[in-house]
Design an enzyme around this catalytic site. Structure first.
Site, PDB file in Angstrom:
ATOM      1  N   ASP A   1       0.264   6.500  -6.610  1.00 21.66           N
ATOM      2  CA  ASP A   1      -0.699   7.613  -6.567  1.00 21.66           C
ATOM      3  C   ASP A   1      -0.227   8.699  -7.533  1.00 21.66           C
ATOM      4  O   ASP A   1       0.826   9.313  -7.313  1.00 21.66           O
ATOM      5  CB  ASP A   1      -0.790   8.194  -5.155  1.00 21.66           C
ATOM      6  CG  ASP A   1      -1.656   7.332  -4.245  1.00 21.66           C
ATOM      7  OD1 ASP A   1      -1.999   6.220  -4.652  1.00 21.66           O
ATOM      8  OD2 ASP A   1      -1.973   7.786  -3.129  1.00 21.66           O
TER       9      ASP A   1
ATOM     10  N   HIS B   1       0.851  -1.192   0.000  1.00 17.47           N
ATOM     11  CA  HIS B   1       0.000   0.000   0.000  1.00 17.47           C
ATOM     12  C   HIS B   1       0.886   1.242   0.000  1.00 17.47           C
ATOM     13  O   HIS B   1       1.888   1.316   0.715  1.00 17.47           O
ATOM     14  CB  HIS B   1      -0.894  -0.003   1.248  1.00 17.47           C
ATOM     15  CG  HIS B   1      -1.653   1.273   1.459  1.00 17.47           C
ATOM     16  ND1 HIS B   1      -1.338   2.184   2.453  1.00 17.47           N
ATOM     17  CD2 HIS B   1      -2.724   1.794   0.799  1.00 17.47           C
ATOM     18  CE1 HIS B   1      -2.180   3.200   2.396  1.00 17.47           C
ATOM     19  NE2 HIS B   1      -3.027   2.988   1.413  1.00 17.47           N
ATOM     20  N   ASN B   2       0.516   2.240  -0.820  1.00 19.90           N
ATOM     21  CA  ASN B   2       1.288   3.491  -0.901  1.00 19.90           C
ATOM     22  C   ASN B   2       2.791   3.196  -0.935  1.00 19.90           C
ATOM     23  O   ASN B   2       3.563   3.683  -0.105  1.00 19.90           O
ATOM     24  CB  ASN B   2       0.948   4.418   0.271  1.00 19.90           C
ATOM     25  CG  ASN B   2      -0.422   5.051   0.103  1.00 19.90           C
ATOM     26  OD1 ASN B   2      -1.115   4.825  -0.892  1.00 19.90           O
ATOM     27  ND2 ASN B   2      -0.831   5.856   1.075  1.00 19.90           N
TER      28      ASN B   2
ATOM     29  N   GLU C   1       1.512   0.078  -5.463  1.00 19.26           N
ATOM     30  CA  GLU C   1       0.553   1.170  -5.615  1.00 19.26           C
ATOM     31  C   GLU C   1       1.272   2.452  -6.031  1.00 19.26           C
ATOM     32  O   GLU C   1       2.353   2.777  -5.508  1.00 19.26           O
ATOM     33  CB  GLU C   1      -0.211   1.420  -4.314  1.00 19.26           C
ATOM     34  CG  GLU C   1      -1.292   2.477  -4.487  1.00 19.26           C
ATOM     35  CD  GLU C   1      -2.164   2.645  -3.261  1.00 19.26           C
ATOM     36  OE1 GLU C   1      -3.265   3.205  -3.401  1.00 19.26           O
ATOM     37  OE2 GLU C   1      -1.746   2.228  -2.161  1.00 19.26           O
TER      38      GLU C   1
ATOM     39  N   GLU D   1      -3.590   4.790  -8.560  1.00 13.60           N
ATOM     40  CA  GLU D   1      -4.576   5.712  -7.990  1.00 13.60           C
ATOM     41  C   GLU D   1      -4.467   6.977  -8.846  1.00 13.60           C
ATOM     42  O   GLU D   1      -3.626   7.836  -8.606  1.00 13.60           O
ATOM     43  CB  GLU D   1      -4.259   5.996  -6.514  1.00 13.60           C
ATOM     44  CG  GLU D   1      -4.772   4.941  -5.567  1.00 13.60           C
ATOM     45  CD  GLU D   1      -6.287   4.828  -5.603  1.00 13.60           C
ATOM     46  OE1 GLU D   1      -6.959   5.877  -5.624  1.00 13.60           O
ATOM     47  OE2 GLU D   1      -6.806   3.705  -5.621  1.00 13.60           O
TER      48      GLU D   1
END
Length: 696
Positions: free
Chosen positions: A262, A230-231, A260, A309
């Site tokens: 963003d 995540h992130n 991930e 994202e």
């Protein structure tokens, strides 16, 4: 007539011993004999041939030992650095803190910092000749000195559960671990050889056959647990911490297969990556893709999924698509596999060395296939998306949530009781650059509405991302439906927005319902990442684990909160024998600690349990427990076993010293060593636990 076991012995061995004034007390462990004499104190008439053999055996040992250390003792004494060098030459694993303390305690002249040959021998025996292993050796050695090949085979079969052990396997072990040439030539194993075998990789608790890819990799992608981050760009907290390319290279080198990214509009039409609406630093999308291109398949050859994202404008989305295609080249999956339109997801085997894009998509995969070869530059697709959110859950994982003040929460609680969650509904238009949309093949991001809606409408190539709060409620309230959903579709779980410090949830509760991508903050050490790392050690650390058959069945009745039917439960017995060179306490000025060991089972709720040893006072070098623990595990396919070594600071507090976590079904039976890892995941060699494992 010369005994046959002297054939090939070194004629100058006795000369070397006299030249260096070798002490009379040097002998194999457990057998005292003065140099030049062949009888033990307990010798009886008729034992002379055996005593002669044992005398020459000790001579062989001394000759071997001396041949390694003699050059360092030409001047009579050695210092600590040379002691460490000799231990390395003797193949004895050591921890500097422990050796330094034993060196200081053993030396008769601590001020000069040097030791004699006798003192080095004492240090060697303290570190190497572990009594628990010697007791085991003696129980199979007919004379407590030598393990003949036939006795070694018996030990392997009875104690190590090597059912196919034979002369060939025994000979290989003797050749590999027996350091005394004369003993090796006789196809026997001395205690020195046995010690090296018991400390080797062959006796690790983790099954060697599970250190390579051994599972069937030809099932559809949804049938695997997939190591997910995540992130990934963050290496600290979620609000003001730095974004760094190291986050991607580090995750990939740990076997992570879902990253991930963003993405936001950057200056000069160059997309950037950071945690939007926060003070985290920014890195460019281009450099992120370059790092992924470099490290994607260093550790694993199985597919990597880029979870985008995407907050960029259509114009910068085209730039993203261009970077993906030009930098990744043939690694990027841009169309379906094969000539006919699929009805199911491809397998990890079919997607080897491929990188997949997970993002929203305009239209269907069928339409993408029909448009293949057409120029979509400058085209913008648009679709309407219904956003439905309950106030107690997350709308978008990329939208950070700032924790409220505890004082403010208390004041609000006094004023009024919280109203029931209200559902907010709104419609938003999503604009996508068709160039980017066309790159989404088998991993189209689809908003999760309900299990019923997914059953009726969701396509095989569409996957959901669900926040941990909502996912936890679904798992507890409708666990079987959740398992049925993950048997059909890939499901990704992500942390709630209030985890500003990048803390992690327990991934086990979502593996229990079959969620494939349980995304964690890889930068945050702790129990959650220890479970993650332990689980994905299996199958060669390739980042893909085949889910149990009962989680792949589209008609499964499995419910982790109510286990029924036959799931092949097992009884696990762990005898915790001892520890070896455990990390000393941070509160100790020497090498001391008051260690205890907690053994935990992580799995379905019914299997969750923790048991603990007694505390051994002031001994981190070689604590002995000899305690046995028994566990009844209902669903062993989902169970992880964690060994946690702690120091008792007080009755209410313990200090973490080291841990090791592995899947239960990856455990070797028999006498095994359990390596230990630090909080940061670094191996603490040679710190380990010595255990006996048995299960049925």
């Amino acid at each position: 007539m010369e005994p046959s076991f002297l054939a090939g012995s070194r004629p100058c061995a006795g000369l070397r011993l006299r030249q260096l004034n070798w002490p009379n007390c040097v002998e194999l462990p457990g057998y005292s004999v003065s140099a030049g004499k062949g009888k033990s104190p307990s010798s009886r008439p008729g034992q002379e041939p055996l005593n002669v053999f044992l005398h020459f055996l000790n001579l062989f040992f001394r000759t071997w030992f001396l041949s390694i250390i003699q050059d360092e003792f030409r001047t009579g004494k050695i210092n600590l650095d040379k002691t460490l060098k000799l231990l390395t030459k003797l193949n004895i694993p050591f921890d500097y803190v422990h050796v330094k303390y034993v060196f200081k305690k053993t030396s008769n002249q601590p001020k000069t910092g040097s030791i004699t040959i006798e003192e080095f021998r004492a240090i060697y025996r303290t570190l190497a000749h572990r009594s628990e292993i010697h007791e085991l050796f003696c129980s199979y050695s007919p004379n407590r000195k030598i393990l003949p090949e036939i006795n070694l085979i018996e030990f392997l079969r009875k104690e190590q559960f090597v059912i196919d052990a034979d002369e060939a396997i025994a000979s290989q072990l003797i050749a590999k671990y027996e350091p005394i040439e004369e003993v090796q030539r006789k196809k026997q194993m001395s205690f020195e050889g046995f010690l090296r075998y018991m400390n080797s990789k062959d006796c690790l608790i983790f099954k060697r056959e599970h250190t390579i890819v051994y599972q069937n990799m030809s099932y559809p992608l949804r049938d695997y647990f997939i190591s997910s981050s995540h992130n990934t760009y963050l290496i600290s907290d979620q609000l003001i911490g730095p974004s760094h390319l190291w986050g991607y290279s580090s995750a990939l080198m740990k076997g992570c297969r879902c990253l991930e990214i963003d993405c936001w509009d950057g200056p000069q039409n160059d997309p950037i990556v950071y945690h939007g609406h926060t003070l985290t630093s920014k890195i460019t999308f281009r450099t992120v893709i370059e790092v992924i291109d470099k490290y994607a398949f260093v550790v694993s050859e199985y597919p990597v999924v880029l979870s985008l994202e995407n907050h960029c404008s259509p114009k910068q989305q085209e730039v993203m698509a261009d970077y993906l295609e030009t930098i990744l080249g043939d690694k990027l999956l841009t169309t379906i596999i094969g000539d006919t339109f699929p009805t199911d997801l491809p397998s990890p085997e079919e997607l080897k060395f491929k990188i997949l894009v997970k993002n929203k998509k305009v239209g269907t995969l069928e339409e993408t296939v029909l448009r293949r070869g057409l120029d979509s530059h400058g085209e913008i697709g648009e679709f309407v998306e219904e956003v439905e959110q309950s106030e107690d859950d997350e709308v978008d994982e990329s939208t950070p949530s700032t924790p409220k003040s505890p004082l403010l929460k208390r004041r609000n609680a006094v004023k009024r009781s919280p109203p029931p969650p209200r559902k907010k509904r709104k419609i938003k238009k999503v604009k996508l650059a068709m160039e980017l949309s066309e790159l989404v093949i088998y991993t189209k991001a689809e908003k999760f509405k309900s299990f019923e809606h997914s059953r009726a409408n969701q396509k095989f190539y569409e996957m959901n991302s669900i926040g941990e709060v909502k996912a936890r409620k679904l798992a507890k309230q409708t666990a079987n439906e959740f398992v049925l959903h993950t048997a059909r579709f890939i499901t990704r779980i992500y942390p709630k927005g209030t985890r500003a410090t990048s803390s992690n949830y327990n991934p086990q509760e979502f593996w229990n319902v079959g969620c494939q991508m349980v995304a964690l903050n890889f930068q945050t050490p702790g129990l959650q990442m220890e479970l993650q790392n332990g689980k994905f050690m299996d199958n060669g650390c390739c980042g893909y684990l085949l889910k149990p058959e009962f989680m792949r069945d589209s008609a499964t009745q499995f419910n982790p909160y109510n286990v029924t039917g036959n799931h092949n439960p097992i009884t696990l017995s762990i005898r915790l024998i001892s520890g070896y060179q455990l990390p000393p306490s941070n509160l100790s000025r020497t090498n001391k600690a008051d260690p205890l060991v907690q053994i935990e089972i992580h799995g379905v709720p019914e299997d969750q349990v923790k048991q603990q040893t007694c505390v051994i006072k002031s001994n981190a070098l070689c604590p002995r427990w000899n305690e046995t623990f028994t566990f009844n595990v209902q669903v062993p396919e989902l169970a992880l076993v964690r060994f946690s070594v702690e120091e008792q600071i007080s009755l209410a507090a313990n200090e973490f010293l080291g841990q090791y976590t592995l899947p239960l079904l990856c455990m070797n039976k028999g006498y095994r060593h359990v390596p230990l890892f630090s909080k940061l995941g670094d191996r603490l060699d040679p710190a380990s636990l010595f255990v006996y494992i048995w299960y049925y």
